[in-house]
Design a protein around this motif. Sequence first.
Motif, PDB file in Angstrom:
ATOM      1  N   ALA A 104      -1.616  -4.702  24.577  1.00 48.76           N
ATOM      2  CA  ALA A 104      -0.757  -4.947  23.442  1.00 48.76           C
ATOM      3  C   ALA A 104      -1.752  -5.854  22.328  1.00 48.76           C
ATOM      4  O   ALA A 104      -1.511  -5.895  21.234  1.00 48.76           O
ATOM      5  CB  ALA A 104       0.419  -5.878  23.734  1.00 48.76           C
ATOM      6  N   VAL A 105      -2.571  -6.655  22.928  1.00 51.32           N
ATOM      7  CA  VAL A 105      -3.344  -7.468  21.955  1.00 51.32           C
ATOM      8  C   VAL A 105      -4.436  -6.665  21.023  1.00 51.32           C
ATOM      9  O   VAL A 105      -4.215  -6.869  20.016  1.00 51.32           O
ATOM     10  CB  VAL A 105      -3.916  -8.891  22.768  1.00 51.32           C
ATOM     11  N   PHE A 106      -4.911  -5.929  21.627  1.00 57.59           N
ATOM     12  CA  PHE A 106      -5.906  -4.980  21.059  1.00 57.59           C
ATOM     13  C   PHE A 106      -5.218  -4.062  20.019  1.00 57.59           C
ATOM     14  O   PHE A 106      -5.686  -3.701  18.848  1.00 57.59           O
ATOM     15  CB  PHE A 106      -6.671  -4.279  21.974  1.00 57.59           C
ATOM     16  N   PHE A 107      -3.968  -3.388  20.631  1.00 53.53           N
ATOM     17  CA  PHE A 107      -3.340  -2.522  19.674  1.00 53.53           C
ATOM     18  C   PHE A 107      -2.676  -3.157  18.435  1.00 53.53           C
ATOM     19  O   PHE A 107      -2.880  -2.675  17.526  1.00 53.53           O
ATOM     20  CB  PHE A 107      -2.165  -1.887  20.782  1.00 53.53           C
ATOM     21  N   SER A 108      -1.986  -4.441  18.866  1.00 47.35           N
ATOM     22  CA  SER A 108      -1.734  -5.014  17.484  1.00 47.35           C
ATOM     23  C   SER A 108      -2.820  -5.517  16.254  1.00 47.35           C
ATOM     24  O   SER A 108      -2.810  -5.451  15.499  1.00 47.35           O
ATOM     25  CB  SER A 108      -0.916  -6.342  17.762  1.00 47.35           C
ATOM     26  N   PHE A 109      -4.002  -5.712  17.193  1.00 43.53           N
ATOM     27  CA  PHE A 109      -5.116  -6.189  16.348  1.00 43.53           C
ATOM     28  C   PHE A 109      -5.789  -4.762  15.400  1.00 43.53           C
ATOM     29  O   PHE A 109      -5.781  -4.832  14.303  1.00 43.53           O
ATOM     30  CB  PHE A 109      -6.198  -6.389  17.332  1.00 43.53           C
ATOM     31  N   ALA A 110      -5.794  -3.805  16.223  1.00 44.34           N
ATOM     32  CA  ALA A 110      -6.293  -2.576  15.551  1.00 44.34           C
ATOM     33  C   ALA A 110      -5.088  -2.178  14.390  1.00 44.34           C
ATOM     34  O   ALA A 110      -5.520  -1.569  13.386  1.00 44.34           O
ATOM     35  CB  ALA A 110      -6.517  -1.355  16.455  1.00 44.34           C
ATOM     36  N   ALA A 111      -3.869  -2.077  14.829  1.00 47.24           N
ATOM     37  CA  ALA A 111      -2.830  -1.919  13.906  1.00 47.24           C
ATOM     38  C   ALA A 111      -2.663  -2.574  12.849  1.00 47.24           C
ATOM     39  O   ALA A 111      -2.241  -2.280  11.659  1.00 47.24           O
ATOM     40  CB  ALA A 111      -1.475  -1.894  14.560  1.00 47.24           C
ATOM     41  N   ALA A 112      -3.196  -3.990  12.640  1.00 45.70           N
ATOM     42  CA  ALA A 112      -3.292  -4.631  11.587  1.00 45.70           C
ATOM     43  C   ALA A 112      -4.678  -4.679  11.016  1.00 45.70           C
ATOM     44  O   ALA A 112      -4.723  -4.689   9.811  1.00 45.70           O
ATOM     45  CB  ALA A 112      -3.048  -6.178  12.022  1.00 45.70           C
ATOM     46  N   PHE A 113      -5.930  -4.339  11.602  1.00 42.76           N
ATOM     47  CA  PHE A 113      -7.204  -4.339  10.937  1.00 42.76           C
ATOM     48  C   PHE A 113      -7.091  -3.112   9.873  1.00 42.76           C
ATOM     49  O   PHE A 113      -7.332  -3.209   8.934  1.00 42.76           O
ATOM     50  CB  PHE A 113      -7.872  -4.170  11.832  1.00 42.76           C
ATOM     51  N   ILE A 114      -6.737  -1.766  10.438  1.00 39.27           N
ATOM     52  CA  ILE A 114      -6.916  -0.724   9.649  1.00 39.27           C
ATOM     53  C   ILE A 114      -6.116  -0.888   8.237  1.00 39.27           C
ATOM     54  O   ILE A 114      -6.531  -0.768   7.383  1.00 39.27           O
ATOM     55  CB  ILE A 114      -6.244   0.461  10.451  1.00 39.27           C
ATOM     56  N   PRO A 115      -4.930  -1.060   8.324  1.00 42.27           N
ATOM     57  CA  PRO A 115      -4.112  -1.263   7.103  1.00 42.27           C
ATOM     58  C   PRO A 115      -4.698  -2.749   6.062  1.00 42.27           C
ATOM     59  O   PRO A 115      -4.684  -2.488   4.934  1.00 42.27           O
ATOM     60  CB  PRO A 115      -2.700  -1.797   7.468  1.00 42.27           C
ATOM     61  N   ALA A 116      -5.225  -3.617   6.814  1.00 40.74           N
ATOM     62  CA  ALA A 116      -5.782  -4.676   6.152  1.00 40.74           C
ATOM     63  C   ALA A 116      -7.062  -4.120   5.350  1.00 40.74           C
ATOM     64  O   ALA A 116      -7.403  -4.538   3.990  1.00 40.74           O
ATOM     65  CB  ALA A 116      -5.930  -5.887   7.101  1.00 40.74           C
ATOM     66  N   LEU A 117      -7.817  -3.404   6.069  1.00 44.90           N
ATOM     67  CA  LEU A 117      -8.973  -2.769   5.307  1.00 44.90           C
ATOM     68  C   LEU A 117      -8.704  -1.830   4.389  1.00 44.90           C
ATOM     69  O   LEU A 117      -9.357  -2.066   3.187  1.00 44.90           O
ATOM     70  CB  LEU A 117      -9.793  -2.045   6.496  1.00 44.90           C
ATOM     71  N   VAL A 118      -7.619  -1.086   4.547  1.00 49.61           N
ATOM     72  CA  VAL A 118      -7.451  -0.322   3.284  1.00 49.61           C
ATOM     73  C   VAL A 118      -6.611  -1.044   2.183  1.00 49.61           C
ATOM     74  O   VAL A 118      -7.188  -0.738   0.974  1.00 49.61           O
ATOM     75  CB  VAL A 118      -6.186   0.910   3.869  1.00 49.61           C
ATOM     76  N   PHE A 119      -5.897  -1.760   2.378  1.00 48.51           N
ATOM     77  CA  PHE A 119      -5.175  -2.739   1.324  1.00 48.51           C
ATOM     78  C   PHE A 119      -6.266  -3.616   0.884  1.00 48.51           C
ATOM     79  O   PHE A 119      -6.310  -3.879  -0.318  1.00 48.51           O
ATOM     80  CB  PHE A 119      -4.055  -3.524   1.929  1.00 48.51           C
ATOM     81  N   GLY A 120      -7.343  -3.848   1.436  1.00 45.80           N
ATOM     82  CA  GLY A 120      -8.267  -4.754   0.983  1.00 45.80           C
ATOM     83  C   GLY A 120      -9.430  -4.143  -0.019  1.00 45.80           C
ATOM     84  O   GLY A 120      -9.568  -4.353  -1.082  1.00 45.80           O
ATOM     85  N   ILE A 121      -9.331  -2.755   0.321  1.00 45.95           N
ATOM     86  CA  ILE A 121     -10.217  -1.994  -0.645  1.00 45.95           C
ATOM     87  C   ILE A 121      -9.409  -1.617  -1.694  1.00 45.95           C
ATOM     88  O   ILE A 121     -10.133  -1.777  -2.801  1.00 45.95           O
ATOM     89  CB  ILE A 121     -10.814  -0.533   0.224  1.00 45.95           C
ATOM     90  N   VAL A 122      -8.188  -0.996  -1.604  1.00 44.94           N
ATOM     91  CA  VAL A 122      -7.542  -0.888  -2.836  1.00 44.94           C
ATOM     92  C   VAL A 122      -7.140  -2.028  -3.791  1.00 44.94           C
ATOM     93  O   VAL A 122      -7.244  -1.930  -4.765  1.00 44.94           O
ATOM     94  CB  VAL A 122      -5.880  -0.276  -2.221  1.00 44.94           C
TER      95      VAL A 122
END
Length: 186
Positions: free
Chosen positions: A3-21
């Motif tokens: 769950a730690v890694f799933f939640s990290f990945a689930a947060a990282f991907i949108p954070a990267l997308v929103f960071g770029i946008v």
Amino acid sequence: MKAVFFSFAAAFIPALVFGIVSKLVPGIYRLMELVTGFIRAIPTVAIILIALLLLPLSYTPVIICYFVVFPVLYTNISEGLRNVDGKLLEMARIYKFTNAKIIRNIYIPSLKPYIVAGSRSALGLNFKVMVTAEVFNFANHQSIGAQMYMHRIQIDLAGIMAWALIVVFISVVFDLLIKILFREKT
């Protein structure tokens, strides 16, 4: 631990997308600063209690970690992109670099330290919040947080300390792995 890694990945991907946008659209940057500032200001225990009341128990630790970790990752990525050296970008335009070459040779190397720092902070925070959420959530009786709670009920300080040390050990190992994985090659 999954769950730690799933939640990290689930947060990282949108954070990267929103960071770029956010880098490309200034209005999105201002909006995301408000949103992440608001999320950061909410006490973690409030997020835990609200999630436990509104969501199915099996999802709560992951969702709680997402809301705690996303602002950390987004802020690091966003600031990393905003702090790319303008002189390097100007030089790239003068020498007519392609966009792909600018991304590969300027943005990614400039962003790397921000991603490493954000990932290390977020992953450490993720472990702490996950265990805390598991203390309140009894969907998985085998989780570390549930085990710590059971030792609390039994007034077993040694058991609580043992589990705490296990979490610290796991967290330190993954912190070192991130440092080794992203170490600069000299």
